[in-house]
Motif scaffolding. Structure first.
Motif, PDB file in Angstrom:
ATOM      1  N   THR A 103       0.730  -1.154  -0.112  1.00 29.62           N
ATOM      2  CA  THR A 103       0.090  -0.029  -0.129  1.00 29.62           C
ATOM      3  C   THR A 103       0.910   1.391  -0.031  1.00 29.62           C
ATOM      4  O   THR A 103       0.539   2.149  -0.833  1.00 29.62           O
ATOM      5  CB  THR A 103      -1.047   0.007   1.300  1.00 29.62           C
ATOM      6  OG1 THR A 103      -1.729  -1.100   1.195  1.00 29.62           O
ATOM      7  CG2 THR A 103      -1.671   1.180   1.271  1.00 29.62           C
ATOM      8  N   TRP A 110       1.366   6.824  -6.870  1.00 32.39           N
ATOM      9  CA  TRP A 110       0.402   7.528  -6.965  1.00 32.39           C
ATOM     10  C   TRP A 110       0.733   9.039  -6.746  1.00 32.39           C
ATOM     11  O   TRP A 110       0.461   9.931  -7.765  1.00 32.39           O
ATOM     12  CB  TRP A 110      -0.824   7.262  -6.029  1.00 32.39           C
ATOM     13  CG  TRP A 110      -1.860   8.255  -6.204  1.00 32.39           C
ATOM     14  CD1 TRP A 110      -2.868   8.260  -7.291  1.00 32.39           C
ATOM     15  CD2 TRP A 110      -2.328   8.909  -5.153  1.00 32.39           C
ATOM     16  NE1 TRP A 110      -3.594   9.383  -6.722  1.00 32.39           N
ATOM     17  CE2 TRP A 110      -3.286   9.767  -5.654  1.00 32.39           C
ATOM     18  CE3 TRP A 110      -1.330   9.203  -3.902  1.00 32.39           C
ATOM     19  CZ2 TRP A 110      -3.931  10.721  -4.902  1.00 32.39           C
ATOM     20  CZ3 TRP A 110      -2.033  10.426  -2.997  1.00 32.39           C
ATOM     21  CH2 TRP A 110      -3.132  11.169  -3.533  1.00 32.39           C
ATOM     22  N   HIS A 187      -8.123  -0.430   3.828  1.00 32.98           N
ATOM     23  CA  HIS A 187      -8.617   0.730   3.101  1.00 32.98           C
ATOM     24  C   HIS A 187      -7.839   1.994   3.505  1.00 32.98           C
ATOM     25  O   HIS A 187      -7.282   1.915   4.842  1.00 32.98           O
ATOM     26  CB  HIS A 187      -9.995   0.781   3.257  1.00 32.98           C
ATOM     27  CG  HIS A 187     -10.680   1.494   4.554  1.00 32.98           C
ATOM     28  ND1 HIS A 187     -11.068   0.309   5.558  1.00 32.98           N
ATOM     29  CD2 HIS A 187     -10.598   2.655   5.115  1.00 32.98           C
ATOM     30  CE1 HIS A 187     -11.264   1.064   6.688  1.00 32.98           C
ATOM     31  NE2 HIS A 187     -11.249   2.145   6.236  1.00 32.98           N
ATOM     32  N   PHE A 201     -10.705   4.873   0.143  1.00 29.19           N
ATOM     33  CA  PHE A 201     -10.454   4.159  -1.058  1.00 29.19           C
ATOM     34  C   PHE A 201     -10.345   2.640  -0.618  1.00 29.19           C
ATOM     35  O   PHE A 201      -9.382   2.352   0.317  1.00 29.19           O
ATOM     36  CB  PHE A 201      -9.284   4.804  -1.350  1.00 29.19           C
ATOM     37  CG  PHE A 201      -9.231   6.031  -1.963  1.00 29.19           C
ATOM     38  CD1 PHE A 201      -9.836   6.605  -3.062  1.00 29.19           C
ATOM     39  CD2 PHE A 201      -8.683   7.193  -1.178  1.00 29.19           C
ATOM     40  CE1 PHE A 201      -9.858   7.834  -3.547  1.00 29.19           C
ATOM     41  CE2 PHE A 201      -8.786   8.332  -1.365  1.00 29.19           C
ATOM     42  CZ  PHE A 201      -9.468   8.958  -2.309  1.00 29.19           C
ATOM     43  N   ALA A 203      -9.221  -1.282  -0.691  1.00 26.35           N
ATOM     44  CA  ALA A 203      -8.078  -2.042  -1.187  1.00 26.35           C
ATOM     45  C   ALA A 203      -8.570  -3.089  -2.083  1.00 26.35           C
ATOM     46  O   ALA A 203      -9.553  -3.510  -2.003  1.00 26.35           O
ATOM     47  CB  ALA A 203      -7.420  -2.695   0.169  1.00 26.35           C
ATOM     48  N   LEU A 205      -5.313  -0.816  -3.674  1.00 24.81           N
ATOM     49  CA  LEU A 205      -5.286   0.365  -4.508  1.00 24.81           C
ATOM     50  C   LEU A 205      -4.795   0.135  -6.002  1.00 24.81           C
ATOM     51  O   LEU A 205      -3.883  -0.453  -6.163  1.00 24.81           O
ATOM     52  CB  LEU A 205      -4.453   1.321  -3.792  1.00 24.81           C
ATOM     53  CG  LEU A 205      -4.920   1.875  -2.277  1.00 24.81           C
ATOM     54  CD1 LEU A 205      -3.726   2.787  -1.873  1.00 24.81           C
ATOM     55  CD2 LEU A 205      -6.152   2.221  -2.433  1.00 24.81           C
ATOM     56  N   LEU A 210      -7.184   5.698  -8.416  1.00 27.11           N
ATOM     57  CA  LEU A 210      -6.924   6.428  -7.315  1.00 27.11           C
ATOM     58  C   LEU A 210      -6.856   7.994  -7.825  1.00 27.11           C
ATOM     59  O   LEU A 210      -7.356   8.752  -7.243  1.00 27.11           O
ATOM     60  CB  LEU A 210      -5.637   5.919  -6.415  1.00 27.11           C
ATOM     61  CG  LEU A 210      -5.624   6.737  -5.238  1.00 27.11           C
ATOM     62  CD1 LEU A 210      -6.662   6.685  -4.252  1.00 27.11           C
ATOM     63  CD2 LEU A 210      -4.182   6.290  -4.357  1.00 27.11           C
TER      64      LEU A 210
END
Length: 224
Positions: A103, A110, A187, A201, A203, A205, A210
């Motif tokens: 994550t 991102w 999440h 958001f 999981a 991701l 996103l």
């Protein structure tokens, strides 16, 4: 036809050609501008579209109580640190073998891919669910491994538990022989620039989804 008449006809044809070319060029420019505007203008996703792309936005952002924790530099981390920027808050721990590093790596990818203006409005926060082992010093080594801009947060167990509960995050200690691990929600909570719980958001991701959902929520939220 005299030479003067031929010249007039030729000039008229040239003017007609120039006007046609100008009209075509103007049409192409207008089409390109409309196309660029469509690409550059963030989409306003409906609640259904957000869900399809892995995001949940509350109809009404939720206010939550203040808390007192510390960051990886041993500086106070309170609710006021969540105001003025949008915050993606992930609850994990440094001994986590898979979900947490995955994550965090995804969030780093991102974050670096965000447009500069949007990135300046954004902060990513890891709140440990294992404060007994995750001291500020431990987080100061762990968090920058993923990104120098990321914030690590720890503190006393009960304030962390209360904060997590307010962001719909559950976690529990799981004993494994002489050691233990932490079972926790995967999440990522979204706190808006007013410091309110805005959504989350799900999981796992995906950076593209996103970016799409986050941009929509940020750009369509009235913030005075």
């Amino acid at each position: 036809m005299s030479s003067n008449e031929n010249l007039k006809v030729t000039q008229k044809q040239q003017r007609g050609i120039r006007l046609t070319i100008t009209a075509i060029v103007v049409f192409i420019v207008v089409v390109m501008l409309l196309f660029l505007n469509k690409i550059l203008t963030p989409r306003h996703l409906s609640p259904i579209e957000l869900q399809v792309h892995g995001a949940i936005e509350f109809e009404q952002p939720r206010r939550f109580k203040d808390f007192t924790l510390v960051d990886q530099h041993n500086q106070p981390f309170e609710r006021s640190r969540l105001e003025g920027k949008w915050s993606l808050v992930f609850f994990g721990f440094t001994h986590c073998p898979d979900i947490c590093p995955t994550t965090m790596a995804t969030l780093a990818q991102w974050y670096d891919g965000l447009p500069e203006k949007l990135r300046e409005q954004t902060q990513v926060i890891l709140v440990t669910v294992d404060p007994a082992r995750d001291t500020p010093a431990v987080l100061a080594e762990y968090v920058p491994y993923f990104h120098q801009d990321f914030i690590g947060v720890t503190g006393e167990f009960l304030p962390i538990k209360r904060f997590a509960t307010q962001l719909n995050v559950a976690f529990t200690k799981v004993v494994q022989g002489d050691s233990y691990t932490m079972d926790h929600s995967g999440h990522v909570a979204l706190v808006n620039a007013k410091g309110d719980f805005h959504g989350f958001f799900k999981a796992p991701l995906q950076p593209d989804n996103l970016t799409l959902t986050y941009s929509s929520m940020v750009n369509n939220f009235p913030f005075d």
